[in-house]
Each structure stands twice: as structure tokens, then as C-alpha cells.
Design a protein around this motif. Sequence first.
Motif, short mmCIF file in Angstrom:
data_model
loop_
_atom_site.label_atom_id
_atom_site.label_comp_id
_atom_site.label_asym_id
_atom_site.label_seq_id
_atom_site.Cartn_x
_atom_site.Cartn_y
_atom_site.Cartn_z
N ARG A 1 1.58 -4.78 6.70
CA ARG A 1 1.83 -3.45 7.26
C ARG A 1 3.26 -3.02 6.93
NH1 ARG A 1 -0.42 -3.89 13.42
NH2 ARG A 1 0.64 -5.90 13.34
N GLU A 2 3.39 -2.06 6.03
CA GLU A 2 4.70 -1.56 5.63
C GLU A 2 4.82 -0.07 5.96
OE1 GLU A 2 6.85 -2.92 1.89
OE2 GLU A 2 6.28 -0.86 1.33
N VAL A 3 5.94 0.30 6.58
CA VAL A 3 6.21 1.69 6.95
C VAL A 3 7.46 2.14 6.21
CG1 VAL A 3 6.83 3.23 8.87
CG2 VAL A 3 5.20 1.35 9.24
N VAL A 4 7.40 3.32 5.58
CA VAL A 4 8.57 3.85 4.89
C VAL A 4 9.07 5.10 5.62
CG1 VAL A 4 9.50 4.77 2.73
CG2 VAL A 4 7.73 2.98 2.68
N ILE A 5 10.36 5.10 5.94
CA ILE A 5 11.01 6.19 6.67
C ILE A 5 12.00 6.89 5.75
CG2 ILE A 5 12.52 6.79 8.62
CD1 ILE A 5 11.44 4.21 10.01
N GLN A 6 11.93 8.22 5.68
CA GLN A 6 12.94 9.00 4.97
C GLN A 6 13.99 9.46 5.97
OE1 GLN A 6 11.59 12.74 3.35
NE2 GLN A 6 13.51 13.15 2.29
N LEU A 7 15.25 9.15 5.72
CA LEU A 7 16.33 9.56 6.62
C LEU A 7 16.72 11.01 6.36
CD1 LEU A 7 18.49 6.31 6.42
CD2 LEU A 7 17.00 7.05 8.31
N SER B 1 5.23 7.09 4.75
CA SER B 1 4.17 6.17 4.32
C SER B 1 3.93 5.12 5.41
CB SER B 1 4.57 5.46 3.01
OG SER B 1 3.57 4.54 2.61
N GLY B 2 2.66 4.77 5.63
CA GLY B 2 2.33 3.74 6.60
C GLY B 2 2.28 4.21 8.04
N MET B 3 2.23 5.54 8.24
CA MET B 3 2.19 6.08 9.61
C MET B 3 1.04 5.50 10.42
SD MET B 3 3.60 8.07 11.81
CE MET B 3 3.21 8.92 13.34
N GLU B 4 -0.09 5.25 9.74
CA GLU B 4 -1.29 4.77 10.45
C GLU B 4 -1.05 3.40 11.09
OE1 GLU B 4 -0.89 5.20 7.28
OE2 GLU B 4 -1.58 3.41 6.18
N HIS B 5 -0.08 2.64 10.57
CA HIS B 5 0.20 1.32 11.17
C HIS B 5 0.83 1.47 12.56
CE1 HIS B 5 -0.93 -0.30 7.40
NE2 HIS B 5 0.15 0.06 6.76
N VAL C 1 -12.14 8.40 10.94
CA VAL C 1 -10.88 8.45 11.69
C VAL C 1 -9.79 8.82 10.69
CG1 VAL C 1 -9.28 7.24 13.19
CG2 VAL C 1 -11.71 6.65 13.27
N GLN C 2 -9.34 10.08 10.75
CA GLN C 2 -8.34 10.59 9.81
C GLN C 2 -7.03 10.82 10.55
OE1 GLN C 2 -9.71 13.86 7.45
NE2 GLN C 2 -7.69 14.28 6.58
N ASP C 3 -5.98 10.13 10.12
CA ASP C 3 -4.72 10.17 10.85
C ASP C 3 -4.19 11.60 10.97
OD1 ASP C 3 -2.73 8.44 12.16
OD2 ASP C 3 -1.35 9.36 10.71
N LEU D 1 -8.24 4.04 17.13
CA LEU D 1 -9.14 3.35 16.20
C LEU D 1 -8.50 3.25 14.82
CD1 LEU D 1 -12.58 4.98 17.15
CD2 LEU D 1 -11.79 2.65 17.66
N PRO D 2 -8.86 2.21 14.05
CA PRO D 2 -8.30 2.09 12.70
C PRO D 2 -8.70 3.28 11.84
CG PRO D 2 -10.11 0.54 13.03
CD PRO D 2 -9.80 1.12 14.37
N ARG D 3 -7.75 3.78 11.04
CA ARG D 3 -8.01 4.93 10.18
C ARG D 3 -8.93 4.51 9.03
NH1 ARG D 3 -5.83 6.11 14.84
NH2 ARG D 3 -4.37 7.84 14.81
N GLY D 4 -9.80 5.44 8.61
CA GLY D 4 -10.69 5.16 7.48
C GLY D 4 -9.98 5.42 6.17
N SER D 5 -10.31 4.64 5.16
CA SER D 5 -9.60 4.78 3.87
C SER D 5 -10.38 5.63 2.88
CB SER D 5 -9.34 3.40 3.27
OG SER D 5 -10.57 2.75 2.99
#
Lengths: 339, 339
Positions: free
Chosen positions: A64-70, A243-247, B100-102, B251-255
Amino acid sequence: MKKHLLTLTAIAALTSPALAQDAPEGAPSPNEIVNAAAPEEWVAIEAEDLLVMTLAPDAGGNAREVVIQLMPAPFSQGWVENIRTLARSRWYDGTLVNRVQDNYVVQWGDPGYDNPESGETEAKPLPEGLQVMAQEDYTARVPVELISPDIAANFNPIVRSGWQAPILRDAYASSATFESGWPFALLQYPDKSDRWPVHCYGMVGVGRNYSPDTGSGAELYTVIGHAPRHLDRNIALVGRIISGMEHLSSLPRGSGTLGFYTEEEADKRTPILSVRIASELPEGERPLFEYLSTEGETFARYAEARANRRDPFFIVPAGGADICNVPVPVRAYEYADGE
Amino acid sequence: MKKHLLTLTAIAALTSPALAQDAPEGAPSPNEIVNAAAPEEWVAIEAEDLLVMTLAPDAGGNAREVVIQLMPAPFSQGWVENIRTLARSRWYDGTLVNRVQDNYVVQWGDPGYDNPESGETEAKPLPEGLQVMAQEDYTARVPVELISPDIAANFNPIVRSGWQAPILRDAYASSATFESGWPFALLQYPDKSDRWPVHCYGMVGVGRNYSPDTGSGAELYTVIGHAPRHLDRNIALVGRIISGMEHLSSLPRGSGTLGFYTEEEADKRTPILSVRIASELPEGERPLFEYLSTEGETFARYAEARANRRDPFFIVPAGGADICNVPVPVRAYEYADGE
């Protein structure tokens, strides 16, 4: 240098809930307008402005990787620099996601630990050199002429000449618009105007205690529900998740006050393994993202199409759009091999 | 008859992300204003208007129950009656959460199954007696005088005399307001006005195919992100989730496309064990919910406090509020024993 596109974030989350079915002919969708933008309308994000937050793998062992833009100047730069200091000192490594409140925020940082000797809950010591910011830094003054006089009566986006960013009607300010790829609210007084970044879905802010505390950047949160715009001008916004918001948004909600996990739910806290500034990573491992210029012709057409959907699913164009319902297109890319 | 309060939904999700700390003195929060409402300002929801959707237990074996309040007349009554017909015929039992769409929607219904003999994907047969609704029924005409002439220039809520519901500035219409506990947008034309329910977080709508299809009510979705107001007037809204929202939003998001689960993710689809109208349940097992009258003095004070937070955490009142950031307070109650 030739780029290969990887993923589209943000805008991909706004297509319609139709069932699977062949689409009839129609006008281009907002996504199609964006995909047709000229390469020079895309702006690369500096490695110094990208944070890579690696969470512990999920129950299925998936990374699970999340990318944040400052956020760029002129906003929140004291907090942003604190966040870089905290990342470089590895302070975030080993902290936890402690709070998940439905339709509001996910918050991460130091949960504190109970010292058996003192009997006190102690906080993880912060690195030296952190700045203390003032509440005034939540907003900025802007030239009055930035604000359209007739936007209040008009809820369709006003697209300005010279491909400035479109202006939108707003429920919280005189108007709302974009600059350098970020959403802002504009409030006009008789003698001055204020401008501030807004709490849209995925925006990242600095947790704080009661005023006059303004937070250091050690405690961060992101919006996982309808934009809590009442927090604008009350907390520092420092970036957004690209990126990775769903995590984060799909984490189990906490049952404690404000959505904090209770002691009984301690196992639900998600460990943050590391937070790195992209510029700290080896060249080949740095994430590469770009955003669509909000001052370009394509963004103006995209904003208008977001306000007046004419793609096949839609039968009535909305005739307006909330600033947080016009997400700035951000996408990942990579350099093609050998170029 | 004496009531015992159980839980507060909706508004509980909008407190601030401050760290745990004793609060200094301050004005009452929106929640405190609501909690002080007179008992007669709370309106009991009819058992015919409550749907109890029981999902399969989660991975930890915990029960997951979702309660949906159906929308009252004059809106969407054809679809609402279809939904009651589908529930009474047990059609929903055994269907699945398929999408499930974020920052958009969670959608449930019949995924269809592949018939090995025909080689076709076949749909679960629908019960008889379902109505076919017209697109015109997405909106309703209203008297022009309902609309405040000066709301466009004013983003603070306009609280009307006689404790009518407050009017809010809106980015999608001439104004927005409430009626009988539900949020609506109002659009004024020179010769007429339209009114329609809005896609706030937790609202439930009817999935459909491309126009002229309007959907039957067999395919439903709920909003799990920022209000997708561009769907207003394009899809029928039939209700809102008033309890158990977290069982869907986390719920986990669908890909797959539009967030649908792919075949490889089929195990992520959440089974819907049953959907019952509360009036079908034995007296003692019926959920009991009530909402705060949106035409009362307390709701007007609550809306004003939502727009201008003065409780201790806040330093700058917003001076306005989005219709979806003023969730109508809904709470569960039970009758005290022996009364």
C-alpha cells in the motif's frame, strides 16, 4: 523526452453509475477532453513536492503506497518545510493511522505511548528546527481585481480571457477558482480580498490542538467525504493525495470519539512504514506525476464540461459546478526506455 | 410515550479533527444545539419508509446492517413503490455489492450470471408489477415565490420567518433548501421554477442504463464521496442511508471500469442476505428512527451554526454552508420498557 502515461487519478473517479452498456454517440466527456490535451499543457511535479508514504501491507499481503503532492508557495510553506524536515529525519516512520471518521477525515501521526514509569502518555520527540506558524498564514491577501463582480449571480463557470483559470460560484466565498493546479476560494471585502486553499476530497491538512496552536505538520489528515469547507481558514492545508487514496478511504472506521480507534481497536491502526520525499529516492524509484495546467485552454473546456455534462449518460446539464467537483487532473507518467 | 435515545447519525460525522484535549469555553456546537431540541421537533419515520438491508458478516464475523430511509412524496414515488415491491418479493435477497468507486458511489444489485447453455449473461428475473417511470419525474415544478431573490448574492444562510427551512446559496441552482427533512435544489426560470433532491453523501439513487431508461429500482447506489451534483436531475434519488453507512463506504474499491469488481475480484463482492421493509418485521425488531424537523427553530439555529462555527475549535466562521454540509439530523430511539 518521450513520456508513457500510466494512470489517471482524480478525474477517473467521476464517471457515471450506468450499468455496463455500449455508449450511444455523444459529446466528449471531461476525461476525453483532458486526454486530448497537448503535452505542453501538462506540468511536471517537482520531486521535492512529492511525498511517498508506504503503509504496512494489507491483510492479503498487498503493498500500500500513497503519494502526496505538497502545496506550492505562497501557501502553508512553513508547515510544508516542517513536513520535509519530519520526513528527512524519519520521524513519520513507525507512526500510525489513528483516526478514521466516516464522511470526514483519516488522520495519522504519533498515537503517544504510555510510559509505565511515569504513568504518563508521552509523545514521540520531534526533530529540531521545526517552525511555529501563525494563524494568519491560513489565508493570503490577493488583488481585488482577481474577483469577478458578477459570479455571485451566475452559477455557470465564468471562463476568463487569456486562458486564466475559470471562476466558479461558491457557497462559502465570493467565488472559487484555480491557480497553478490548486483550488482556492476568494472572499471580497470592501477594502481587501482574501484567498485560501479549500478542503476538497483528498486534500491533506495539519492536525492541531485548540487555538492559538497551529500544528507542526507531525499530525496530518486527509478528507475522505464531502468537502468540510468549514475547516477552511481554520487549519493549514499542505497538499493532496494524488495516488493510493483508496488505501486510506477504505480503512475501517474508528468507533471512538471523532473516529479515533479505541484501545480495544488498537489492531485496526495502520502502521506507516516510511515517508520519503521523492528527491530522497534513487532516480529510478522516484514517482513521476504531472498535472493539467489550470490556466490552459483544455482545463477551461474541462471545467465547462464538468459543469455541463453532454456525454451520452447525461440528459440534463447541471449548469454549474462546485470547486471540489472539478478535480484538477493529475496523472503518472514514466520515461520511455532509451529516451 | 417516553423515548430513549440510542445513536446520532449524520451530524456526528462532522466534528473537528483536533487532537484529544480539554475544550476551552465556547458557543454551543451544531451537535449541542440539536441535542437541546424539544422532543416535539423530532419527527418519527414511518416503518413503511425504512428498509433494513442485512449484508453478510465481515471477515471478523461481525454483523453488518444498513438502514435506508425512503424518500417521501412528491418525489420518486414510482421508484420507491418499485423498491417496496422488490423487497416484499425478496428479489434483493442474494444480490451483491458489485461496484465500489472511490469518491463516487457504492452500487448493489444483480451482477447477472453466465448461462453455460445459452452462453449468455442472464439477469435475475424481476417481479411483476414494477412501474416504468418517466425522466420528467426526476424533478418537480414549484411555486416561484419559494425562491429567495437575493440568495445568489448572499452565501450566509437566509433564515426565513415562521421557521420555514433556511435557504442556502448553491453552486448548481438558484438556491438550495430543505423540506420535510430532505435537501433540495431550487432553479428559477423567468416563467417557472424546478425543484429536485440532491446527491449528498449517503443519498441512495436508482442505477439505470442510457436514456430513455430510468431504472426500475433493482439496481441501487449510494454516494461515498463529494456530492456528485452533476447527477441531479439525471437519475432518480429514492432515499438515504441513516445507519450503517460505514459498512458500505469502507468496502474495498473495485479495480474494473467505473469501480466494478473484476472477475478476478469476485470474492470482494459483498453478499446482501436480505432487504426488508421495517413494517414487515415483528414489532419488537423494527428499527426506530426520527429526524429533526427542517421547518423548526432548532434546525434554523443548527444550519446557521453549521455555516458559522463558534464552538471552541474554530477561529474563523465560514460565513456560508453547502447544502450537503448541513446534514439533516437523524437519530435512533427506542421506547422505554413498560411505557
